[in-house]
Design a protein around this motif. Structure first.
Motif, PDB file in Angstrom:
ATOM      1  N   GLY A  65      26.604   1.515  -3.495  1.00 31.68           N
ATOM      2  CA  GLY A  65      26.177   2.206  -2.291  1.00 31.68           C
ATOM      3  C   GLY A  65      25.143   1.439  -1.501  1.00 31.68           C
ATOM      4  O   GLY A  65      24.361   2.025  -0.747  1.00 31.68           O
ATOM      5  N   VAL A 196      30.413   4.295 -10.829  1.00 33.00           N
ATOM      6  CA  VAL A 196      29.962   4.693  -9.496  1.00 33.00           C
ATOM      7  C   VAL A 196      29.777   3.467  -8.610  1.00 33.00           C
ATOM      8  O   VAL A 196      30.119   3.476  -7.419  1.00 33.00           O
ATOM      9  CB  VAL A 196      28.652   5.499  -9.592  1.00 33.00           C
ATOM     10  CG1 VAL A 196      28.003   5.651  -8.222  1.00 33.00           C
ATOM     11  CG2 VAL A 196      28.915   6.873 -10.203  1.00 33.00           C
ATOM     12  N   ASN A 199      33.424   2.068  -7.636  1.00 32.88           N
ATOM     13  CA  ASN A 199      34.164   2.914  -6.692  1.00 32.88           C
ATOM     14  C   ASN A 199      33.638   4.337  -6.821  1.00 32.88           C
ATOM     15  O   ASN A 199      34.031   5.070  -7.730  1.00 32.88           O
ATOM     16  CB  ASN A 199      35.662   2.862  -7.000  1.00 32.88           C
ATOM     17  CG  ASN A 199      36.502   3.526  -5.920  1.00 32.88           C
ATOM     18  OD1 ASN A 199      36.112   4.545  -5.353  1.00 32.88           O
ATOM     19  ND2 ASN A 199      37.665   2.959  -5.642  1.00 32.88           N
ATOM     20  N   ASP A 200      32.754   4.724  -5.922  1.00 31.37           N
ATOM     21  CA  ASP A 200      32.142   6.044  -6.053  1.00 31.37           C
ATOM     22  C   ASP A 200      33.122   7.184  -5.803  1.00 31.37           C
ATOM     23  O   ASP A 200      32.993   8.263  -6.379  1.00 31.37           O
ATOM     24  CB  ASP A 200      30.909   6.173  -5.156  1.00 31.37           C
ATOM     25  CG  ASP A 200      31.174   5.808  -3.713  1.00 31.37           C
ATOM     26  OD1 ASP A 200      32.354   5.599  -3.342  1.00 31.37           O
ATOM     27  OD2 ASP A 200      30.200   5.718  -2.941  1.00 31.37           O
ATOM     28  N   THR A 201      34.131   6.927  -4.968  1.00 32.40           N
ATOM     29  CA  THR A 201      35.140   7.959  -4.725  1.00 32.40           C
ATOM     30  C   THR A 201      35.952   8.236  -5.985  1.00 32.40           C
ATOM     31  O   THR A 201      36.172   9.398  -6.369  1.00 32.40           O
ATOM     32  CB  THR A 201      36.080   7.548  -3.584  1.00 32.40           C
ATOM     33  OG1 THR A 201      35.323   7.322  -2.399  1.00 32.40           O
ATOM     34  CG2 THR A 201      37.117   8.626  -3.319  1.00 32.40           C
ATOM     35  N   ALA A 202      36.404   7.167  -6.637  1.00 34.42           N
ATOM     36  CA  ALA A 202      37.156   7.327  -7.878  1.00 34.42           C
ATOM     37  C   ALA A 202      36.290   7.968  -8.957  1.00 34.42           C
ATOM     38  O   ALA A 202      36.766   8.791  -9.745  1.00 34.42           O
ATOM     39  CB  ALA A 202      37.668   5.966  -8.357  1.00 34.42           C
ATOM     40  N   TYR A 204      33.834  10.073  -8.466  1.00 32.41           N
ATOM     41  CA  TYR A 204      33.713  11.490  -8.126  1.00 32.41           C
ATOM     42  C   TYR A 204      34.973  12.256  -8.528  1.00 32.41           C
ATOM     43  O   TYR A 204      34.902  13.358  -9.095  1.00 32.41           O
ATOM     44  CB  TYR A 204      33.468  11.625  -6.626  1.00 32.41           C
ATOM     45  CG  TYR A 204      33.504  13.051  -6.118  1.00 32.41           C
ATOM     46  CD1 TYR A 204      32.426  13.903  -6.343  1.00 32.41           C
ATOM     47  CD2 TYR A 204      34.618  13.535  -5.434  1.00 32.41           C
ATOM     48  CE1 TYR A 204      32.446  15.215  -5.890  1.00 32.41           C
ATOM     49  CE2 TYR A 204      34.650  14.839  -4.973  1.00 32.41           C
ATOM     50  CZ  TYR A 204      33.574  15.671  -5.213  1.00 32.41           C
ATOM     51  OH  TYR A 204      33.617  16.972  -4.777  1.00 32.41           O
ATOM     52  N   LEU A 205      36.138  11.679  -8.265  1.00 35.81           N
ATOM     53  CA  LEU A 205      37.404  12.329  -8.614  1.00 35.81           C
ATOM     54  C   LEU A 205      37.598  12.412 -10.123  1.00 35.81           C
ATOM     55  O   LEU A 205      38.375  13.249 -10.607  1.00 35.81           O
ATOM     56  CB  LEU A 205      38.575  11.579  -7.970  1.00 35.81           C
ATOM     57  CG  LEU A 205      38.625  11.622  -6.431  1.00 35.81           C
ATOM     58  CD1 LEU A 205      39.754  10.751  -5.901  1.00 35.81           C
ATOM     59  CD2 LEU A 205      38.773  13.068  -5.934  1.00 35.81           C
ATOM     60  N   SER A 206      36.878  11.551 -10.855  1.00 32.93           N
ATOM     61  CA  SER A 206      36.956  11.578 -12.317  1.00 32.93           C
ATOM     62  C   SER A 206      35.965  12.557 -12.938  1.00 32.93           C
ATOM     63  O   SER A 206      35.881  12.661 -14.161  1.00 32.93           O
ATOM     64  CB  SER A 206      36.700  10.174 -12.880  1.00 32.93           C
ATOM     65  OG  SER A 206      37.668   9.264 -12.412  1.00 32.93           O
ATOM     66  N   VAL A 210      28.188  11.509  -8.567  1.00 31.12           N
ATOM     67  CA  VAL A 210      27.658  10.307  -7.935  1.00 31.12           C
ATOM     68  C   VAL A 210      26.212  10.530  -7.512  1.00 31.12           C
ATOM     69  O   VAL A 210      25.350   9.658  -7.694  1.00 31.12           O
ATOM     70  CB  VAL A 210      28.522   9.909  -6.714  1.00 31.12           C
ATOM     71  CG1 VAL A 210      27.906   8.720  -5.985  1.00 31.12           C
ATOM     72  CG2 VAL A 210      29.943   9.591  -7.150  1.00 31.12           C
ATOM     73  N   THR A 211      25.936  11.703  -6.990  1.00 26.13           N
ATOM     74  CA  THR A 211      24.577  12.012  -6.521  1.00 26.13           C
ATOM     75  C   THR A 211      23.579  11.950  -7.669  1.00 26.13           C
ATOM     76  O   THR A 211      22.529  11.305  -7.572  1.00 26.13           O
ATOM     77  CB  THR A 211      24.546  13.406  -5.872  1.00 26.13           C
ATOM     78  OG1 THR A 211      25.420  13.421  -4.747  1.00 26.13           O
ATOM     79  CG2 THR A 211      23.132  13.758  -5.420  1.00 26.13           C
TER      80      THR A 211
END
Length: 323
Positions: A65, A196, A199-202, A204-206, A210-211
């Protein structure tokens, strides 16, 4: 068997070990005092605080990030002032004050993490803001003057040794590195930091938060800065409001030299420690050789440029011998 330079450089730990060895040999010719066993052990105390800050910076980098913590030096300064106020002004017992200072640093780092991960501020802007805020608070709190008057026994941590090994290395840096090493390599949280960062999106989906992960790495950075403040204050027997001035740039330099990628998902605590050793050895050796401090900064800057170029043009390209 031909030596593949690209393969050696890709193995960052091998590259750093070889670089440390080459610098060691070179410095041993520049100064006859460099090879003194006790001088070499004493040298490590100069890297203890830098090592703590760089370990925290590495985790922030790895979390991705665009993560960066420009406030570590100011957190060190403010945490040291906080410790001084507790011990000297308020008369709080040193052990209790040390625990409170670690909690204080953790809170400062958590605020950075909240600004970045929860509020959504760019990491550079968020931590640049707290760099100024924390640094200014340290100066205002003390009117720019150091806090003296610590009890004599407090100096043991920063000035004492065990079997000639500085206490700040043996009792603080090494345990911190071992604990973080276990966390990074042996826990779900450690794996989440890399996930994270990649790939933070992946992530999150896992099911990974992330936050929370990014807040946590900034909190750890603040905790390590507070530990560095305790060491520095014990070493100087004084809480200086400018004690961490410039430390953030040194920590970033070491993290990058150690192989941490500011783009996230890549980094090594072992590499960071080897980079700390390299930077400390260069500064110590050149100082013994009577080299001006300005030239020392130039050498470190050149080393950083070379390492970055190697990352850019060698590590990023597949080996020509690869099929």
């Amino acid at each position: 068997m031909k030596l593949d330079l690209a393969s050696v450089i890709r193995g960052r730990l091998t590259f750093l070990i070889m670089t440390n060895a080459a610098v060691f040999v070179l410095l041993s010719f520049l100064s006859p005092y460099f090879l003194d066993f006790y001088s070499l052990l004493d040298m490590t105390r100069f890297g203890a605080v830098l090592g703590l800050l760089a370990l925290g910076q590495t985790l922030v980098f790895v979390s991705g990030g665009g993560g960066i913590d420009l406030s570590v030096g100011s957190m060190l300064s403010l945490s040291g002032v906080f410790l001084g106020v507790l011990v000297v002004v308020a008369g709080v017992p040193v052990p209790l004050a040390v625990v409170a200072t670690l909690a204080f640093g953790l809170a400062l780092g958590t605020l950075n993490g909240v600004l970045v991960a929860l509020v959504g501020m760019p990491p550079f802007i968020a931590t640049l803001s707290t760099l100024y805020a924390y640094g200014s608070l340290a100066l205002v709190w003390t009117d720019g003057a150091p806090i003296d008057g610590f009890p004599e026994g407090f100096g043991v941590l920063g000035q004492g040794t065990v079997a000639s090994v500085p206490n700040q290395v043996l009792l603080v840096l090494l345990p911190a590195a071992l604990v973080l090493g276990y966390v990074v390599s042996g826990t779900a949280f450690g794996r989440a930091i890399f996930f994270v960062g990649i790939n933070d999106t992946a992530a999150y989906l896992s099911g990974i938060s992330v936050t929370r992960t990014r807040i946590a790495v900034y909190a750890i950075s603040g905790l390590l800065a507070a530990a560095g403040a305790i060491i520095t204050t014990s070493w100087l027997m004084s809480a200086r409001p400018d004690a961490g001035s410039g430390a953030e740039l040194q920590a970033i330099t070491v993290a990058v030299l150690g192989g941490a990628a500011i783009t996230g998902g890549e980094g090594s605590l072992a590499g960071t420690l080897l980079a700390v050793l390299l930077v400390t050895m260069i500064a110590f050796g050149l100082d013994l050789a009577g080299v001006n401090a300005t030239w020392q900064l130039g050498v470190l800057g050149l080393l950083l440029v070379v390492t970055t170029l190697l990352n850019q043009f060698v590590l990023a390209r597949p080996s020509r011998g690869a099929a």
